[in-house]
Design a protein around this motif. Structure first.
Motif, PDB file in Angstrom:
ATOM      1  N   ASP A   1       9.841  -8.202   7.754  1.00  0.00           N
ATOM      2  CA  ASP A   1      10.135  -7.999   6.453  1.00  0.00           C
ATOM      3  C   ASP A   1       8.713  -8.123   5.681  1.00  0.00           C
ATOM      4  OD1 ASP A   1       9.019 -10.692   6.585  1.00  0.00           O
ATOM      5  OD2 ASP A   1      11.059 -11.649   6.731  1.00  0.00           O
ATOM      6  N   ARG A   2       9.002  -7.872   4.371  1.00  0.00           N
ATOM      7  CA  ARG A   2       7.806  -7.939   3.373  1.00  0.00           C
ATOM      8  C   ARG A   2       7.057  -9.156   3.442  1.00  0.00           C
ATOM      9  NH1 ARG A   2       7.105  -4.008  -0.185  1.00  0.00           N
ATOM     10  NH2 ARG A   2       5.579  -4.292  -1.834  1.00  0.00           N
ATOM     11  N   MET A   3       7.515 -10.332   3.121  1.00  0.00           N
ATOM     12  CA  MET A   3       7.037 -11.717   3.299  1.00  0.00           C
ATOM     13  C   MET A   3       5.905 -11.665   4.228  1.00  0.00           C
ATOM     14  SD  MET A   3       6.384 -14.006   1.287  1.00  0.00           S
ATOM     15  CE  MET A   3       7.572 -14.220   0.065  1.00  0.00           C
ATOM     16  N   ALA A   4       6.555 -11.470   5.450  1.00  0.00           N
ATOM     17  CA  ALA A   4       5.552 -11.888   6.551  1.00  0.00           C
ATOM     18  C   ALA A   4       4.367 -10.808   6.532  1.00  0.00           C
ATOM     19  CB  ALA A   4       6.267 -11.517   8.084  1.00  0.00           C
TER      20      ALA A   4
ATOM     21  N   GLU B   1       2.756  -9.729   3.900  1.00  0.00           N
ATOM     22  CA  GLU B   1       1.925 -10.231   2.888  1.00  0.00           C
ATOM     23  C   GLU B   1       1.181 -11.420   3.339  1.00  0.00           C
ATOM     24  OE1 GLU B   1       4.466 -10.398  -0.459  1.00  0.00           O
ATOM     25  OE2 GLU B   1       4.291  -8.314  -0.869  1.00  0.00           O
ATOM     26  N   LEU B   2       1.711 -12.197   4.074  1.00  0.00           N
ATOM     27  CA  LEU B   2       1.019 -13.483   4.400  1.00  0.00           C
ATOM     28  C   LEU B   2       0.010 -13.286   5.524  1.00  0.00           C
ATOM     29  CD1 LEU B   2       4.309 -15.987   4.823  1.00  0.00           C
ATOM     30  CD2 LEU B   2       2.392 -16.047   2.914  1.00  0.00           C
ATOM     31  N   ILE B   3       0.245 -12.151   6.230  1.00  0.00           N
ATOM     32  CA  ILE B   3      -0.644 -11.685   7.379  1.00  0.00           C
ATOM     33  C   ILE B   3      -2.210 -11.514   6.686  1.00  0.00           C
ATOM     34  CG2 ILE B   3      -1.644  -9.821   9.045  1.00  0.00           C
ATOM     35  CD1 ILE B   3       1.397  -9.726   9.504  1.00  0.00           C
ATOM     36  N   GLY B   4      -2.143 -10.827   5.553  1.00  0.00           N
ATOM     37  CA  GLY B   4      -3.506 -10.362   4.960  1.00  0.00           C
ATOM     38  C   GLY B   4      -4.109 -11.633   4.176  1.00  0.00           C
ATOM     39  N   THR B   5      -3.495 -12.814   4.320  1.00  0.00           N
ATOM     40  CA  THR B   5      -4.213 -13.750   3.450  1.00  0.00           C
ATOM     41  C   THR B   5      -4.918 -14.653   4.486  1.00  0.00           C
ATOM     42  OG1 THR B   5      -2.219 -15.265   3.862  1.00  0.00           O
ATOM     43  CG2 THR B   5      -2.479 -13.917   1.961  1.00  0.00           C
TER      44      THR B   5
ATOM     45  N   LEU C   1       5.018  -1.766   8.733  1.00  0.00           N
ATOM     46  CA  LEU C   1       3.643  -1.605   9.295  1.00  0.00           C
ATOM     47  C   LEU C   1       2.515  -1.972   8.178  1.00  0.00           C
ATOM     48  CD1 LEU C   1       1.794  -0.779  11.877  1.00  0.00           C
ATOM     49  CD2 LEU C   1       2.044   1.544  11.060  1.00  0.00           C
ATOM     50  N   TRP C   2       1.673  -2.973   8.340  1.00  0.00           N
ATOM     51  CA  TRP C   2       0.710  -3.296   7.287  1.00  0.00           C
ATOM     52  C   TRP C   2      -0.600  -2.786   7.761  1.00  0.00           C
ATOM     53  CZ3 TRP C   2       2.622  -5.106   3.071  1.00  0.00           C
ATOM     54  CH2 TRP C   2       3.860  -6.003   2.982  1.00  0.00           C
ATOM     55  N   THR C   3      -1.290  -2.306   7.097  1.00  0.00           N
ATOM     56  CA  THR C   3      -2.674  -1.765   7.293  1.00  0.00           C
ATOM     57  C   THR C   3      -3.833  -2.387   6.194  1.00  0.00           C
ATOM     58  OG1 THR C   3      -1.617   0.571   7.918  1.00  0.00           O
ATOM     59  CG2 THR C   3      -4.126   0.317   7.557  1.00  0.00           C
ATOM     60  N   TYR C   4      -4.783  -2.666   6.565  1.00  0.00           N
ATOM     61  CA  TYR C   4      -5.875  -3.291   5.965  1.00  0.00           C
ATOM     62  C   TYR C   4      -7.047  -2.453   6.286  1.00  0.00           C
ATOM     63  CZ  TYR C   4      -2.495  -6.843   4.840  1.00  0.00           C
ATOM     64  OH  TYR C   4      -1.286  -7.495   4.103  1.00  0.00           O
TER      65      TYR C   4
ATOM     66  N   GLY D   1      -5.171  -2.218   1.152  1.00  0.00           N
ATOM     67  CA  GLY D   1      -3.900  -2.610   1.976  1.00  0.00           C
ATOM     68  C   GLY D   1      -2.686  -1.829   1.607  1.00  0.00           C
ATOM     69  N   ASP D   2      -1.969  -1.678   2.541  1.00  0.00           N
ATOM     70  CA  ASP D   2      -0.906  -0.806   2.460  1.00  0.00           C
ATOM     71  C   ASP D   2       0.347  -1.325   3.450  1.00  0.00           C
ATOM     72  OD1 ASP D   2       0.527   1.704   1.405  1.00  0.00           O
ATOM     73  OD2 ASP D   2       0.488   2.439   3.445  1.00  0.00           O
ATOM     74  N   GLY D   3       1.428  -1.155   2.775  1.00  0.00           N
ATOM     75  CA  GLY D   3       2.725  -1.563   3.746  1.00  0.00           C
ATOM     76  C   GLY D   3       3.524  -0.514   3.752  1.00  0.00           C
TER      77      GLY D   3
END
Length: 79
Positions: A70-73, A75-79, A45-48, A27-29
């Motif tokens: 934001d950063r929190m949102a 991190e929650l996407i990946g869970t 932009l979050w990449t998994y 994962g990368d933000g």
């Protein structure tokens, strides 16, 4: 755009399930500038990525991308 979103939603769900179901995931933000009213804000932009080829895994590689303000949102996407 709405019609495309509705049509592709099931495909996105399948790709997300495939990527997130793996034992190994990368994962990368990354920060991206986003135009806002009269200024620029920082979005993410979050990449998994799922790729088991180096481990002789049978599943095809895949990646999924998400955007968040934001950063929190993100991190929650990946869970």
């Amino acid at each position: 755009m709405g019609a495309c979103t509705s049509t592709l939603t099931p495909l996105v769900a399948l790709i997300r399930a495939h990527v997130m179901a793996t034992k190994r995931i990368h994962g990368d933000g990354t920060t991206v500038p986003v135009l806002a009213k009269g200024k620029t804000i920082t979005g993410r932009l979050w990449t998994y990525v799922h790729d088991d080829r180096p481990f002789a895994g049978p599943a095809p590689p895949a990646a999924i991308f998400f955007y968040s303000r934001d950063r929190m949102a993100g991190e929650l996407i990946g869970t």
